[in-house]
Design a protein around this motif. Structure first.
Motif, PDB file in Angstrom:
ATOM      1  N   GLY A  51       0.785  -1.231   0.000  1.00  0.00           N
ATOM      2  CA  GLY A  51       0.000   0.000   0.000  1.00  0.00           C
ATOM      3  C   GLY A  51       0.815   1.278   0.000  1.00  0.00           C
ATOM      4  O   GLY A  51       0.418   2.278   0.582  1.00  0.00           O
ATOM      5  N   LEU A  53       1.498   3.054  -2.598  1.00  0.00           N
ATOM      6  CA  LEU A  53       0.916   3.937  -3.604  1.00  0.00           C
ATOM      7  C   LEU A  53       1.903   4.472  -4.639  1.00  0.00           C
ATOM      8  O   LEU A  53       1.614   5.433  -5.334  1.00  0.00           O
ATOM      9  N   ARG A  54       3.060   3.856  -4.735  1.00  0.00           N
ATOM     10  CA  ARG A  54       4.017   4.279  -5.749  1.00  0.00           C
ATOM     11  C   ARG A  54       3.411   4.076  -7.151  1.00  0.00           C
ATOM     12  O   ARG A  54       3.468   4.952  -8.005  1.00  0.00           O
TER      13      ARG A  54
HETATM   14  S1  SF4 Z   1       3.867  -0.082  -5.842  1.00  0.00           S
HETATM   15 FE1  SF4 Z   1       1.656  -0.397  -5.879  1.00  0.00          FE
HETATM   16  S2  SF4 Z   1       1.422  -2.607  -5.919  1.00  0.00           S
HETATM   17 FE2  SF4 Z   1       3.552  -2.226  -5.292  1.00  0.00          FE
HETATM   18  S3  SF4 Z   1       3.429  -2.248  -3.076  1.00  0.00           S
HETATM   19 FE3  SF4 Z   1       3.194  -0.120  -3.716  1.00  0.00          FE
HETATM   20  S4  SF4 Z   1       0.968   0.143  -3.827  1.00  0.00           S
HETATM   21 FE4  SF4 Z   1       1.327  -2.041  -3.785  1.00  0.00          FE
END
Ligand code: SF4
Ligand code: SF4
Lengths: 503, 267
Positions: A51, A53-54
């Motif tokens: 989580g 959010l990248r």
């Molecule tokens: S990049 Fe997106 S999918 Fe990967 S951990 Fe962060 S929120 Fe989850």
């Protein structure tokens, strides 16, 4: 063993918006997303999502939504989802639960139950845009009295003032070690501190050679592991800080696992690559206030009495008595870190259950030092959950000289407080030593973001001061009359030393 | 207790210069005053500073970054050579706690015994103690590349020798009484939390005296060749018979793992 853990987050992908650019695939170090060429589609393994959010932030078409897994566990106020998931995890691994950042439990946040005063009619407010407003702050021991001498009409100060730190704004960056965060994150903090006229703190991981040039804006920490502590390190620092404790994990030490001890970290900490860097819980040479005094004076002696020495403790039940001892032991600055203080890694149970909120500790320590008539002999710096300029103003009115911000600074650098710092896979390039990830954080941009934050907060502080008819931060310090509590019990008000709103 | 006043040492707080040396009578001096004088003399570039009538002054040798010789007559206080980087200190009596605390380079030779936490967090340089030491010697000693601290203890040690030890070399000779060949060490919890470095003990310990992170094996001839120069150096300072000492069996204590707490956490 089959894992009974449920995904914490769900990743919703709008297939209509998704252009198969694979940004999310490349950005996620937890390997959540993958592209299937045959089906020409992107899929997600949600069990790995933390989580952060990248992916959501970088998706060019806003095709992604990451949300809490709404699956309900059987309703139970006692056996909540979190409790059950923790037990499953431990049953599967046999390990101590780890987490990152500060305590996320809903203990009262007193900042949010305290409101500020403003002038109306009788005492005109001041407009900081037009009138001078002083935020400059000096940290260090202040003399009991000033002796002014002089001859032939020229005055001179006869009292010897012990070394002070000069801050252009009463906000510094908390101790965060190189090891817990990337080199680029350290450089961002160092450059921002230098540019904004304040200080950042190395934490206990030593100081990278490239950052020595920011030494005038660096507080170098000496912790129980004594990593990277050598003559150059002591000499280059603007001040030294003995770390006794940390709000996120009072009473325990730290382990930087061997896999994070890269070549550069090994050089900076001066330990072999790949070995665990163990910071024992106590300093082996400190078992009493007298021993603390011995280390304080050892550091002063080693640096020719030219630098203030700070001592940092976690806010605990008897902080006030300890703080009194610390001042008497010769600390020039007392740093208090509350239960919401962040960390790169701490056992979850410790982080969430040990320590006290910083607001109460600050009020108690400031009171105690005043009662004993030794408040001037040390500055108080508070840390652990300072989220905004309003928190800074309230902290100073409660008795602090300045604040340390850690989490807020990392958020300025992009942190989304996913609390997975201990994995070393921070997708924001902060809590990681992986060069592929850390290069996502450009120190020049990072420094800019941090300086912007400090400038914005400083301006807000001036506005609040002006509103109270005060033109120097000095006049707010310990000025609890300008605070009122909202919805607090009499006991809480008594400890905070403030009146209830309306009174 | 009566302390003889050494009339040749000059007045307290006054430099006396004799053949390129500086002499300071430390009698009744506060450590800060004394260390200021020592630092001043060191920065002048003198080669040897002789301190007379030292009586518990702390931090001697701290904050000096030159290989100046400091000769201490008397008993120095705690943290002798703390954070030290270069000086070569000789003490003609016992030393107290914290000898060589977080020391980086230089030499300390104590013609007597030393208290607790000798060589705590030490990263470089050498310390030779003629007799025994107190608790937690070499605690969290480390090493890094060319920095390799060496601690040689002539007598024996109390508990927790080498606790949390992360690097460096400790040699304990167990010379008690008339240098008996076989010594039974009494210290317990040797090498608790140890994750690097080596301890050589001349004599024996039972398994239960070792911390659970430490292991012990008899030292090989190669091991003994490795420590011989340091034992010879010890013998040179204190007039012991190195060949005879090296004729005994040594035990080599080492860390079972560089990652003692690797499996502790649930990731
Ligand atoms: S990049 Fe997106 S999918 Fe990967 S951990 Fe962060 S929120 Fe989850
Ligand atoms: S620093 Fe990185 S890993 Fe840690 S909470 Fe912030 S985003 Fe997550």
């Amino acid at each position: 063993m089959k894992s009974y853990l449920l995904p914490q987050f769900l990743v919703d992908r709008d297939d209509y918006r998704c252009i198969r650019c694979e940004v999310c695939v490349r950005q996620c170090a937890f390997d959540v997303h993958w592209y299937d060429g045959e089906e020409d589609a992107v899929f997600a393994d949600e069990s790995k999502c933390v989580g952060c959010l990248r992916c959501v932030t970088l998706c060019p078409t806003n095709a992604l939504v990451v949300r809490h897994n709404p699956t309900q566990h059987p309703p139970n106020a006692n056996w909540t989802k979190e409790v059950l998931q923790n037990i499953y995890k431990q049953a599967e691994t046999g390990g101590v639960l780890l987490t990152g950042m500060g305590c996320d439990k809903p203990y009262p946040i007193y900042w949010d139950r305290i409101v500020l005063d403003a002038s109306q009619v009788t005492n005109p407010s001041i407009d900081p845009l037009r009138e001078p407003m002083e935020l400059r702050t000096y940290l260090g021991a202040k003399p009991d009295a000033l002796k002014i001498g002089g001859k032939e009409g020229k005055l001179s100060l006869e009292t010897r003032i012990t070394p002070q730190l000069k801050l252009e704004t009463p906000i510094m960056f908390s101790a965060i070690s190189y090891g817990a965060i990337s080199y680029n994150a350290c450089e961002s903090l160092a450059r921002a501190a230098a540019e904004a006229g304040t200080y950042y703190n190395t934490g206990e991981g030593g100081l990278h050679r490239n950052l020595y040039k920011y030494g005038d804006h660096t507080i170098c920490q000496v912790a129980s592991g004594r990593f990277g502590v050598h003559a150059d390190y002591l000499e280059v620092a603007a001040a030294l800080e003995i770390k006794i404790g940390q709000g996120a994990k009072p009473g325990i030490g730290g382990h930087l696992p061997g896999e994070k001890v890269s070549a550069e970290i090994s050089r900076t900490r001066m330990i072999p690559k790949g070995t665990d860097a163990l910071s024992p819980a106590p300093h082996h040479d400190i078992y009493s206030i007298e021993d603390l005094a011995q280390l304080i004076y050892a550091l002063k002696e080693a640096t020719h009495w030219e630098k203030p020495v700070s001592v940092k403790i976690a806010a605990v039940h008897n902080s006030a008595a300890i703080a009194s001892g610390m001042v008497r032991a010769g600390a020039d600055i007392i740093a208090l870190d509350g239960i919401r203080g962040g960390t790169g890694a701490a056992p979850t149970m410790i982080r969430d259950n040990v320590g006290i909120p910083i607001e109460l500790a600050l009020a108690a320590v400031d009171d105690r030092l005043r009662q004993e008539g030794i408040r001037n002999r040390a500055s108080i710096v508070v840390a652990g959950g300072i989220r905004s300029s309003a928190d800074v103003v309230k902290a100073i009115a409660l008795g602090a000289d300045a604040v340390y911000i850690g989490t807020a600074a990392l958020v300025a650098l992009g942190c989304h407080v996913c609390q997975k710092c201990y994995t070393g896979k921070c997708n924001w390039g902060i809590a990681t030593q992986d060069p592929y990830l850390s290069k996502r954080l450009n120190p020049e941009v990072g420094a800019r973001r941090l300086v912007n934050l400090l400038n914005a907060w400083s301006h807000e502080i001036m506005e609040m001061l002006g509103g109270m008819g005060i033109n120097a931060i000095e006049s707010l310090r310990g000025n609890r009359l300008r605070l009122r509590g909202v919805g607090l019990t009499q006991e809480e008000l008594d400890i905070l030393g403030i009146k209830h709103a309306g009174a | 207790m009566r302390i003889d006043v050494d009339h040749h040492a000059g007045l307290p707080g006054v430099f006396v210069r004799v053949d390129g040396k500086v002499k300071i009578n430390a009698r009744h001096m506060h450590y800060r005053e004394l260390n200021n004088m020592v630092k001043a003399a060191a920065s002048e570039g003198v080669e040897e500073i002789v301190l007379e009538n030292v009586y518990g002054q702390r931090y001697i040798g701290s904050g000096i970054r030159r290989p100046v010789r400091i000769v201490v007559h008397g008993v120095p206080g705690n943290d002798l050579g703390a954070f030290m980087d270069g000086p070569r200190i000789t003490v003609d009596r016992n030393a107290q706690d914290g000898v060589g605390n977080t020391m980086n380079s230089g030499l300390i030779v104590v013609h007597g015994r030393a208290g607790d936490i000798v060589a705590m967090g030490m990263r470089g340089g050498k310390i030779f103690i003629r007799d025994g030491v107190g608790y937690r010697a070499a605690i969290h000693m480390k090493e890094y590349r060319k920095f390799r601290p060496i601690l040689v203890i002539g007598g024996d040690t109390q508990d927790f020798l080498g606790e949390y030890m992360a690097g460096g070399l400790v040699i304990v000779l167990g010379l008690k009484g008339k240098g008996r060949r076989k010594v039974k060490f009494n210290a317990r919890h040797i090498g608790t939390g140890m994750h690097g470095g080596t301890i050589f003990l001349r004599g024996e310990v039972e398994d239960h005296q070792l911390g659970k992170e430490a292991a012990a094996v008899p030292a090989t001839e190669e091991d003994k060749d490795f420590i011989r120069p340091f034992v010879e150096e010890y013998a040179g300072y204190f007039g012991a018979n190195a060949a005879e000492i090296m004729g005994s069996d040594f035990l080599k204590v080492y860390a079972r793992s560089h990652r003692p707490f690797g499996g502790l956490y649930a990731y």
